[in-house]
Design an enzyme around this catalytic site. Structure first.
Site, mmCIF file in Angstrom:
data_model
loop_
_atom_site.group_PDB
_atom_site.id
_atom_site.type_symbol
_atom_site.label_atom_id
_atom_site.label_comp_id
_atom_site.label_asym_id
_atom_site.label_seq_id
_atom_site.Cartn_x
_atom_site.Cartn_y
_atom_site.Cartn_z
ATOM 1 N N GLY A 63 -9.533 6.518 24.165
ATOM 2 C CA GLY A 63 -8.870 7.662 24.859
ATOM 3 C C GLY A 63 -7.631 8.170 23.876
ATOM 4 O O GLY A 63 -7.572 7.655 22.682
ATOM 5 N N ARG A 64 -6.486 8.472 24.674
ATOM 6 C CA ARG A 64 -5.286 8.938 24.000
ATOM 7 C C ARG A 64 -4.778 7.522 23.039
ATOM 8 O O ARG A 64 -4.331 7.773 22.004
ATOM 9 C CB ARG A 64 -3.941 9.263 24.875
ATOM 10 C CG ARG A 64 -4.419 10.711 25.680
ATOM 11 C CD ARG A 64 -3.258 10.941 26.330
ATOM 12 N NE ARG A 64 -3.504 12.051 27.237
ATOM 13 C CZ ARG A 64 -4.089 11.724 28.718
ATOM 14 N NH1 ARG A 64 -4.463 10.411 28.897
ATOM 15 N NH2 ARG A 64 -4.375 12.708 29.427
ATOM 16 N N ILE A 65 -4.571 6.665 23.827
ATOM 17 C CA ILE A 65 -4.058 5.413 23.173
ATOM 18 C C ILE A 65 -4.820 5.003 22.058
ATOM 19 O O ILE A 65 -4.183 4.525 21.219
ATOM 20 C CB ILE A 65 -3.454 4.101 24.246
ATOM 21 C CG1 ILE A 65 -2.570 4.757 25.471
ATOM 22 C CG2 ILE A 65 -3.071 3.040 23.555
ATOM 23 C CD1 ILE A 65 -2.278 4.029 26.682
ATOM 24 N N ARG A 78 -16.980 4.983 26.508
ATOM 25 C CA ARG A 78 -17.932 5.589 27.425
ATOM 26 C C ARG A 78 -18.393 6.597 27.031
ATOM 27 O O ARG A 78 -20.001 6.794 26.990
ATOM 28 C CB ARG A 78 -16.886 5.909 28.857
ATOM 29 C CG ARG A 78 -17.812 6.184 29.955
ATOM 30 C CD ARG A 78 -16.918 6.514 31.045
ATOM 31 N NE ARG A 78 -15.476 7.095 30.460
ATOM 32 C CZ ARG A 78 -14.501 7.127 31.103
ATOM 33 N NH1 ARG A 78 -14.253 6.656 32.313
ATOM 34 N NH2 ARG A 78 -13.209 7.947 30.725
ATOM 35 N N ARG A 90 -5.344 -3.653 30.148
ATOM 36 C CA ARG A 90 -4.843 -4.311 31.638
ATOM 37 C C ARG A 90 -5.463 -5.834 31.519
ATOM 38 O O ARG A 90 -6.601 -5.848 30.864
ATOM 39 C CB ARG A 90 -5.563 -3.759 32.936
ATOM 40 C CG ARG A 90 -4.985 -2.439 33.493
ATOM 41 C CD ARG A 90 -3.661 -2.971 34.168
ATOM 42 N NE ARG A 90 -2.718 -1.987 34.591
ATOM 43 C CZ ARG A 90 -1.887 -1.254 34.035
ATOM 44 N NH1 ARG A 90 -1.529 -1.235 32.558
ATOM 45 N NH2 ARG A 90 -1.230 -0.063 34.800
ATOM 46 N N GLU A 98 -0.770 -11.015 36.830
ATOM 47 C CA GLU A 98 0.626 -10.837 36.719
ATOM 48 C C GLU A 98 1.626 -10.748 37.969
ATOM 49 O O GLU A 98 0.967 -10.526 38.957
ATOM 50 C CB GLU A 98 0.898 -9.312 36.162
ATOM 51 C CG GLU A 98 0.443 -9.362 34.854
ATOM 52 C CD GLU A 98 0.582 -7.857 33.913
ATOM 53 O OE1 GLU A 98 1.413 -6.878 34.608
ATOM 54 O OE2 GLU A 98 -0.024 -7.574 33.017
ATOM 55 N N HIS A 135 4.258 -7.442 29.651
ATOM 56 C CA HIS A 135 4.080 -6.145 29.772
ATOM 57 C C HIS A 135 4.955 -4.936 29.458
ATOM 58 O O HIS A 135 5.348 -4.333 30.211
ATOM 59 C CB HIS A 135 3.710 -5.783 31.432
ATOM 60 C CG HIS A 135 2.846 -4.656 31.894
ATOM 61 N ND1 HIS A 135 1.804 -5.066 32.886
ATOM 62 C CD2 HIS A 135 2.694 -3.636 31.396
ATOM 63 C CE1 HIS A 135 1.444 -3.579 32.921
ATOM 64 N NE2 HIS A 135 1.812 -2.968 32.002
#
Ligand code: 8YV
Length: 342
Positions: free
Chosen positions: A172-174, A194, A256, A285, A303
């Protein structure tokens, strides 16, 4: 309060009444100030993370909730929400801490803050990609320990980045922003997603698409996790898949913790079945597997991949824009619910 949804909305629109916007954590001052001007903002001045009973109180009070990643907005919390709660405007991009199915059932709109933390997160991903194979944290630790006795030809040897294969899980963007940086460091870019990304983007990034995640994992030197955490990606890097990775390879996760089986990863790092890991996120976390803490071949961060002053300000702006548009009766720009996948 006994005010009906319709009446509420109408009064927001005429400006005679401000919606109660409950913000669960302390946000940048400028954002909080603006929120107080625009809304009946209820702020968390001491910034303590809210437990489930406080969150239930929050959804019983608010017209609009502004949570963060530290709030577990589960079905139990949402079942207590007052009918006037129409919008959850998340401060953050990931929405895996919100039970979207329950929110949908209750007709609650959910928004997030995509885009404004892409570059910061990609920078930190790149930092970890460099830090782990080049043993940055170990070197820093050695300096401060006072045990450094000077240069030696075989001292602090790590592994070269240039010419290695980077496998990005989630383009995706990241993921794309990581790919752009990685090319500058001479990494060849591979990805699993995906959906295959547009040919133009693939060409620009000189990225090789792997339909099979298993096959990609088996052939990469460095793996970067950049997909969202959803029911479909929970433990995507399972014990079985982690075993497909070459023992001299590295894993970096700025997405995540839940996407990787943290126990399996820890065992493999301990057993040198993997060369190293750079982790900014953890499965439970703020708890971190204590065995991970003992490892030299893991770089652990709290994080903080998106933690820039600029990014937080822009996230706050986005939250305000999402609320404002919603209150004015329009579709907020960053609506995830109702949406394409849920
Ligand atoms: C945010 C993040 O700081 O946006 C996300 O998804 O993981 C973090 O970078 C956090 O979520 C704020 O809620």
């Amino acid at each position: 309060s006994g005010i009906k949804k319709g009446a509420n909305k109408k009064q927001w629109e005429t400006g005679s009444m401000k919606p109660v916007v409950l913000v669960t954590r302390k946000l940048p001052d400028a954002i909080e100030t603006r929120m107080m001007e625009l809304f009946d903002a209820r702020l968390n001045h001491d910034d303590h993370p809210m437990d489930q009973s406080e969150l239930i109180e929050a959804v019983k009070t608010a017209d609009i909730l502004v949570p963060t990643v530290t709030d577990r907005i589960d079905s139990r919390v949402l079942s207590q929400a007052r009918p006037e709660l129409r919008l959850i405007a998340n401060f953050g991009t990931g929405v895996d801490h919100i039970d979207l199915a329950s929110a949908r059932e209750r007709g609650i709109t959910v928004t997030n803050t995509p885009g404004v933390l892409t570059e910061d997160t990609a920078d930190m991903t790149m930092a970890l990609i460099l830090a782990v194979p080049r043993r940055l944290a170990e070197g820093e630790h050695l300096m401060r320990s006072g045990d450094w006795h000077g240069w030696s030809p075989t001292g602090m040897l790590g592994h070269r980045i240039f010419g290695k294969r980077l496998g990005i899980v989630g383009m995706g963007r990241i993921g794309q922003a990581v790919a752009r940086r990685a090319r500058g460091f001479g990494l060849s870019v591979h990805y699993h997603n995906r959906n295959r990304v547009h040919e133009e983007i693939e060409n620009e990034l000189e990225a090789t698409y792997w339909e099979s995640l298993d096959q990609m994992l088996a052939r990469m030197d460095i793996i970067s996790v950049n997909c969202p955490h959803t029911p479909a990606t929970y433990h995507l890097l399972s014990a079985r898949r982690l075993k497909l990775i070459q023992p001299n390879s590295y894993i970096v996760n700025t997405a995540r913790g839940e996407i990787i089986d943290e126990n399996a990863l820890t065992r493999m790092l301990r057993g040198k079945e993997l060369a190293g890991a750079g982790l900014d996120v953890f499965e439970h976390e703020p708890a971190v597997n204590p065995k991970l803490m003992e490892l030299d071949n893991a770089v652990l961060l709290p994080h903080m991949a998106s933690a820039t002053i600029e990014g937080r300000a822009e996230m706050g702006e986005k939250v305000i824009i999402n609320i404002k548009t919603f209150v004015d009766g329009h579709v907020p720009p960053d609506r995830v619910l109702p949406g394409e996948y849920i």
